[in-house]
Design a protein around this motif. Structure first.
Motif, PDB file in Angstrom:
ATOM      1  N   PRO A  33      46.448  43.338  40.200  1.00 44.06           N
ATOM      2  CA  PRO A  33      45.147  42.668  40.253  1.00 44.06           C
ATOM      3  C   PRO A  33      45.218  41.392  41.100  1.00 44.06           C
ATOM      4  O   PRO A  33      46.220  40.691  41.093  1.00 44.06           O
ATOM      5  CB  PRO A  33      44.854  42.333  38.793  1.00 44.06           C
ATOM      6  N   ALA A  34      44.142  41.123  41.804  1.00 42.22           N
ATOM      7  CA  ALA A  34      44.033  39.914  42.618  1.00 42.22           C
ATOM      8  C   ALA A  34      43.108  38.933  41.900  1.00 42.22           C
ATOM      9  O   ALA A  34      42.319  39.320  41.044  1.00 42.22           O
ATOM     10  CB  ALA A  34      43.486  40.260  43.995  1.00 42.22           C
ATOM     11  N   GLY A  35      43.200  37.666  42.260  1.00 44.37           N
ATOM     12  CA  GLY A  35      42.433  36.635  41.578  1.00 44.37           C
ATOM     13  C   GLY A  35      41.377  35.990  42.451  1.00 44.37           C
ATOM     14  O   GLY A  35      41.125  36.416  43.585  1.00 44.37           O
ATOM     15  N   THR A  38      40.188  35.792  46.604  1.00 41.70           N
ATOM     16  CA  THR A  38      40.738  36.899  47.384  1.00 41.70           C
ATOM     17  C   THR A  38      39.615  37.672  48.060  1.00 41.70           C
ATOM     18  O   THR A  38      38.630  38.029  47.426  1.00 41.70           O
ATOM     19  CB  THR A  38      41.530  37.867  46.484  1.00 41.70           C
ATOM     20  N   ILE A  55      36.669  38.262  45.275  1.00 35.37           N
ATOM     21  CA  ILE A  55      36.767  38.021  43.839  1.00 35.37           C
ATOM     22  C   ILE A  55      36.377  36.571  43.595  1.00 35.37           C
ATOM     23  O   ILE A  55      36.966  35.655  44.160  1.00 35.37           O
ATOM     24  CB  ILE A  55      38.184  38.307  43.325  1.00 35.37           C
ATOM     25  N   SER A  59      40.179  38.621  37.378  1.00 35.02           N
ATOM     26  CA  SER A  59      41.099  39.372  38.237  1.00 35.02           C
ATOM     27  C   SER A  59      40.755  40.857  38.194  1.00 35.02           C
ATOM     28  O   SER A  59      40.285  41.371  37.176  1.00 35.02           O
ATOM     29  CB  SER A  59      42.550  39.154  37.809  1.00 35.02           C
ATOM     30  N   ARG A  61      41.856  44.731  40.657  1.00 36.92           N
ATOM     31  CA  ARG A  61      42.494  45.315  41.845  1.00 36.92           C
ATOM     32  C   ARG A  61      41.456  45.391  42.957  1.00 36.92           C
ATOM     33  O   ARG A  61      40.301  45.728  42.722  1.00 36.92           O
ATOM     34  CB  ARG A  61      43.017  46.718  41.526  1.00 36.92           C
ATOM     35  N   THR A 116      35.190  38.702  34.724  1.00 39.54           N
ATOM     36  CA  THR A 116      35.465  38.933  36.149  1.00 39.54           C
ATOM     37  C   THR A 116      34.159  39.118  36.916  1.00 39.54           C
ATOM     38  O   THR A 116      33.308  39.905  36.526  1.00 39.54           O
ATOM     39  CB  THR A 116      36.364  40.167  36.340  1.00 39.54           C
TER      40      THR A 116
END
Length: 124
Positions: A33-35, A38, A55, A59, A61, A116
């Motif tokens: 997963p990216a935060g 990103t 994003i 978080s 993917r 998210t």
């Protein structure tokens, strides 16, 4: 290949009969997963404009974020958004997505799931 077969003692006929095996591992299976902050990539809006998916909080993917927005824009193109010509809210696989009511605002289309939030920065 023939040199390898000859040196290994295997016959050419046996090599031709052996099925080819290819193992393919896709990156999304291993993607972490990216935060926030990103930029995941670009999708195409229902109106045909490119939009960078980013994003905003939490978080997720990147492959998931891109897939959610592409499905959202497909739903809009298919007339699945409530109201008359609005941009949502539309449920996309447990995400709630919607677009601002006017393109003249600073707001971007967003999709939210729990804590998210992902946003699409449309490039007009």
């Amino acid at each position: 290949m023939a040199a390898f077969i000859a040196s290994s003692g295997a016959s050419a006929a046996a090599a031709e009969q052996a099925p080819a095996r290819t193992v393919v591992r896709s990156a999304p299976d291993r993607e972490l997963p990216a935060g926030p902050g990103t930029t995941c990539g670009t999708v195409t809006t229902a109106a045909g404009y490119p939009a960078e998916v980013r994003i905003r909080s939490g978080s997720v993917r990147c492959t998931k974020a891109l897939r959610v927005f592409q499905r959202y824009y497909t739903a809009l193109a298919n007339g699945e958004a409530p109201g008359n010509g609005g941009g949502g809210p539309v449920n996309v696989r447990r995400w709630t997505c919607q677009s601002p009511s006017s393109v003249e605002t600073e707001e971007q289309p967003t999709c939210v799931r729990g804590d998210t939030t992902i946003a699409a920065h449309v490039q007009f």
